[in-house]
Motif scaffolding. Structure first.
Motif, PDB file in Angstrom:
ATOM      1  N   VAL A   1       0.916  -1.053   0.097  1.00  0.00           N
ATOM      2  CA  VAL A   1       0.009   0.000   0.090  1.00  0.00           C
ATOM      3  C   VAL A   1       0.771   1.193   0.235  1.00  0.00           C
ATOM      4  N   VAL A   2       0.828   2.140  -1.264  1.00  0.00           N
ATOM      5  CA  VAL A   2       1.770   3.354  -1.122  1.00  0.00           C
ATOM      6  C   VAL A   2       0.735   4.175  -1.324  1.00  0.00           C
ATOM      7  N   ALA A   3       1.253   5.656  -1.030  1.00  0.00           N
ATOM      8  CA  ALA A   3       0.486   6.866  -0.957  1.00  0.00           C
ATOM      9  C   ALA A   3       0.109   7.317  -2.504  1.00  0.00           C
ATOM     10  N   ASP A   4       0.998   6.964  -3.255  1.00  0.00           N
ATOM     11  CA  ASP A   4       0.958   7.415  -4.643  1.00  0.00           C
ATOM     12  C   ASP A   4       1.549   6.410  -5.847  1.00  0.00           C
ATOM     13  N   GLN A   5       0.709   5.637  -6.317  1.00  0.00           N
ATOM     14  CA  GLN A   5       1.317   4.589  -7.077  1.00  0.00           C
ATOM     15  C   GLN A   5       1.982   5.134  -8.197  1.00  0.00           C
ATOM     16  N   ALA A   6       1.390   6.071  -9.026  1.00  0.00           N
ATOM     17  CA  ALA A   6       2.118   6.349 -10.161  1.00  0.00           C
ATOM     18  C   ALA A   6       3.539   7.026 -10.106  1.00  0.00           C
ATOM     19  N   VAL A   7       3.837   7.735  -8.499  1.00  0.00           N
ATOM     20  CA  VAL A   7       4.861   8.240  -8.509  1.00  0.00           C
ATOM     21  C   VAL A   7       5.895   7.159  -8.185  1.00  0.00           C
ATOM     22  N   VAL A   8       5.685   6.127  -7.636  1.00  0.00           N
ATOM     23  CA  VAL A   8       6.433   4.863  -7.350  1.00  0.00           C
ATOM     24  C   VAL A   8       6.691   4.388  -8.808  1.00  0.00           C
ATOM     25  N   ILE A   9       5.812   4.055  -9.248  1.00  0.00           N
ATOM     26  CA  ILE A   9       6.062   3.159 -10.749  1.00  0.00           C
ATOM     27  C   ILE A   9       7.149   4.108 -11.635  1.00  0.00           C
ATOM     28  N   ALA A  10       6.912   5.588 -11.590  1.00  0.00           N
ATOM     29  CA  ALA A  10       7.752   6.398 -12.274  1.00  0.00           C
ATOM     30  C   ALA A  10       9.319   6.214 -11.792  1.00  0.00           C
ATOM     31  N   LYS A  11       9.277   6.229 -10.552  1.00  0.00           N
ATOM     32  CA  LYS A  11      10.807   6.354  -9.694  1.00  0.00           C
ATOM     33  C   LYS A  11      11.376   4.985 -10.438  1.00  0.00           C
ATOM     34  N   LEU A  12      10.732   3.905  -9.936  1.00  0.00           N
ATOM     35  CA  LEU A  12      11.298   2.658 -10.408  1.00  0.00           C
ATOM     36  C   LEU A  12      11.856   2.581 -12.096  1.00  0.00           C
ATOM     37  N   ARG A  13      10.969   3.178 -12.900  1.00  0.00           N
ATOM     38  CA  ARG A  13      11.019   3.358 -14.239  1.00  0.00           C
ATOM     39  C   ARG A  13      12.540   4.288 -14.429  1.00  0.00           C
ATOM     40  N   ALA A  14      12.427   5.288 -14.065  1.00  0.00           N
ATOM     41  CA  ALA A  14      13.655   6.000 -14.275  1.00  0.00           C
ATOM     42  C   ALA A  14      15.034   5.433 -13.710  1.00  0.00           C
ATOM     43  N   MET A  15      14.877   4.644 -12.463  1.00  0.00           N
ATOM     44  CA  MET A  15      15.970   4.011 -12.060  1.00  0.00           C
ATOM     45  C   MET A  15      16.521   2.913 -13.149  1.00  0.00           C
ATOM     46  N   ALA A  16      15.470   2.399 -13.701  1.00  0.00           N
ATOM     47  CA  ALA A  16      15.778   1.338 -14.729  1.00  0.00           C
ATOM     48  C   ALA A  16      16.503   1.931 -15.973  1.00  0.00           C
ATOM     49  N   GLU A  17      15.989   2.925 -16.368  1.00  0.00           N
ATOM     50  CA  GLU A  17      16.180   3.806 -17.559  1.00  0.00           C
ATOM     51  C   GLU A  17      18.056   4.120 -17.243  1.00  0.00           C
ATOM     52  N   ALA A  18      18.206   4.157 -16.147  1.00  0.00           N
ATOM     53  CA  ALA A  18      19.466   4.860 -15.741  1.00  0.00           C
ATOM     54  C   ALA A  18      20.669   3.632 -15.343  1.00  0.00           C
TER      55      ALA A  18
ATOM     56  N   ALA B   1      -0.115  -1.018 -10.817  1.00  0.00           N
ATOM     57  CA  ALA B   1      -1.388  -0.854  -9.824  1.00  0.00           C
ATOM     58  C   ALA B   1      -2.570  -2.082 -10.036  1.00  0.00           C
ATOM     59  N   SER B   2      -2.868  -2.470  -8.791  1.00  0.00           N
ATOM     60  CA  SER B   2      -3.950  -3.420  -9.051  1.00  0.00           C
ATOM     61  C   SER B   2      -5.088  -2.594  -9.809  1.00  0.00           C
ATOM     62  N   ASN B   3      -5.829  -3.602 -10.516  1.00  0.00           N
ATOM     63  CA  ASN B   3      -7.140  -3.208 -11.018  1.00  0.00           C
ATOM     64  C   ASN B   3      -8.725  -3.493  -9.952  1.00  0.00           C
ATOM     65  N   THR B   4      -8.276  -4.224  -8.925  1.00  0.00           N
ATOM     66  CA  THR B   4      -9.254  -4.716  -8.036  1.00  0.00           C
ATOM     67  C   THR B   4      -9.199  -4.298  -6.791  1.00  0.00           C
ATOM     68  N   GLU B   5      -7.706  -3.808  -6.329  1.00  0.00           N
ATOM     69  CA  GLU B   5      -7.735  -3.567  -4.899  1.00  0.00           C
ATOM     70  C   GLU B   5      -6.600  -2.378  -4.539  1.00  0.00           C
ATOM     71  N   PRO B   6      -6.695  -1.363  -3.812  1.00  0.00           N
ATOM     72  CA  PRO B   6      -5.615  -0.211  -3.567  1.00  0.00           C
ATOM     73  C   PRO B   6      -4.290  -0.547  -3.145  1.00  0.00           C
ATOM     74  N   LEU B   7      -3.630  -1.512  -4.116  1.00  0.00           N
ATOM     75  CA  LEU B   7      -2.310  -1.958  -3.799  1.00  0.00           C
ATOM     76  C   LEU B   7      -1.570  -1.811  -5.392  1.00  0.00           C
ATOM     77  N   LEU B   8      -0.087  -1.642  -4.872  1.00  0.00           N
ATOM     78  CA  LEU B   8       0.877  -1.823  -5.902  1.00  0.00           C
ATOM     79  C   LEU B   8       1.542  -3.201  -5.907  1.00  0.00           C
TER      80      LEU B   8
END
Length: 469
Positions: free
Chosen positions: A390-407, A436-443
């Motif tokens: 459970v995270v406060a902002d799923q999109a922010v976390v996903i973007a962070k991991l994507r940026a790390m992978a790109e680097a 992000a889950s389609n059915t629950e508030p989870l990453l």
């Protein structure tokens, strides 16, 4: 669509009973569904429900709404979700299944399908139904009972599952433990494996756990993907010296398999096994390079096994309506997800836990070795399983991991965004996906590498990054 914002998911309706999902809401949804399907030429709709205590009242309200919109209602009664899909397919009618799948007893929901068990998502009808229902919110719920027509499908369903899953019958006698988790799997097992639907019982020694349907789930949650809910099944397999254990979720459209050692078999291995059987069957009938659908989170072993069997792997996003659409688009013979959903072209492209179980029983009984040896060729990598946060902002976390992978912080890799973000090693031997889950508030995080140690290390690192956000 604010009135439905809390219960309308990506491909179903689901929420807390009374607090979110009420009889009045279901009545409006019934009218909306009736209007939607009537505009497409339907004259009737099939309804079923699982064992949840709220099911009769909610499905009654929905049926009254469907009738208010001018459609007849055919009532399957208490059933598994794949039986509702079967009824929709056989009669080529839209359908509504009242279930919250693996969710706790306080939840219920509606899985809708189009004629022929066609999947429905927000983009292919669900949003339109909710929009039509908005106009009827607040209309009084009629007091009379719906004029529903009973529809008996158990016998025809059981015969079909046996014919499709074990066309040559079973071989050696097996000892099978079944944990239904007080869901619909107990009734279903009696109908298909036993003689409760009028067929001769199969030549199996059956040992049952929690077979009685009970929507309060008094023994454990009907969610076989949670390891804690497999503990009783694993112990029973070992205690009885069984050949195999089968666990079903609440509405029995998912099946998790346990081997003779009491060890869970990964759903990806089952996808590989059943895909190989289905590919071999249709290739013997002259079909070249049949397509098989798998989602982006199944093991790397799945597309490898599909190609080795002479099939063509096609990747899809997670979700039953999306898999069904991909099945139809590609004429796929089979489809499978990491979440233990298995889809069959000859079963209206719908998912069926019992049909997958029948395939595994047929494969196991047709050779002399144990299940662990049978599935070993399809279990080549070490997977983390689904790790939820459970995270406060799923999109922010996903973007962070994507940026790390790109680097390049996880090593040489490519990035795909079919479903969330997948980071795939340049050598094709490791990957992780976050979505992000389609059915629950989870990453949700999934990791796979060639070794358990490497998977554990990468998974722990990623979870740390996710949960520090």
């Amino acid at each position: 669509m604010s009135a439905f914002g809390r219960v309308l998911g990506a491909y179903d309706v689901r929420g807390l009973v009374d607090g979110e999902l009420t009889a009045d809401l279901c009545y409006a949804l019934g009218i909306g569904a009736g209007e939607h399907f009537s505009s497409q030429g339907a004259q009737a709709l099939v309804i079923g429900r699982d064992m949840r205590e709220s099911g009769p009242a909610l499905s009654r309200a929905f049926a009254l709404g469907v009738q208010e919109a001018g459609l007849r209602v055919l009532d399957v009664g208490r059933c598994a979700t794949d039986q509702l899909y079967f009824a929709s397919g056989v009669h080529h009618l839209p359908g509504a299944m009242f279930t919250a799948s693996h969710n706790p007893a306080s939840y219920n929901g509606i899985k809708l399908c189009g004629p022929g068990a066609a999947g429905i998502s927000r983009d292919t009808g669900l949003s339109a139904i909710a929009q039509a229902a908005e106009a009827h919110l607040g209309e009084p719920l009629p007091r009379e009972e719906p004029a529903a027509e009973p529809l008996q499908i158990a016998g025809r369903y059981a015969e079909t599952v046996r014919r499709l899953g074990a066309p040559g019958g079973l071989g050696r006698r097996l000892k099978v433990v079944i944990d239904a988790g007080n869901g619909m799997g107990g009734m279903l097992s009696g109908q298909v494996l036993g003689g409760d639907a009028g067929l001769e019982p199969l030549d199996l020694d059956l040992i049952g756990l929690y077979l009685e349907p009970d929507g309060t789930f008094p023994n454990h949650e009907a969610n076989p993907l949670d390891p804690v809910n497999l503990e009783d099944l694993r112990a029973a397999v070992i205690e009885h010296g069984a050949d195999i254990g089968l666990a079903f979720d609440g509405d029995a459209d998912r099946c998790v398999v346990v081997d003779e050692r009491g060890e869970p078999v990964t759903p990806s291995a089952i996808v590989g096994l059943v895909a190989s059987r289905e590919i071999a069957r249709v290739r013997a009938a002259g079909e070249n390079s049949p397509a098989v659908i798998h989602n982006a989170i199944t093991s790397l072993a799945v597309p490898e096994a599909i190609r080795e069997a002479g099939g063509r792997p096609v990747v899809s996003r997670v979700g039953h309506s999306l898999i069904k659409a991909a099945m139809r688009e590609h004429g796929a013979v089979f489809g499978g997800e990491h979440s233990a959903h298995y889809y069959f072209r000859d079963f209206f492209c719908a998912d069926s836990g019992m049909l997958a179980a029948m395939h595994v029983l047929a494969a196991l009984s047709g050779q002399d070795g144990p299940l662990s040896e049978l599935v070993a060729p399809f279990d080549r990598y070490a997977a983390s399983g689904e790790l939820n946060s459970v995270v406060a902002d799923q999109a922010v976390v996903i973007a962070k991991l994507r940026a790390m992978a790109e680097a390049g912080e996880f090593g040489p890799a490519r990035i795909e965004e079919l479903d969330g973000v997948s980071v795939i090693g340049a050598d094709g031997r490791w990957w992780f996906n976050v979505r992000a889950s389609n059915t629950e508030p989870l990453l949700r995080l999934n990791v796979e590498t060639p070794s358990r140690e490497r998977t554990t290390a990468l998974g722990e690192r990623l979870l740390g990054l996710i949960r520090e956000s």
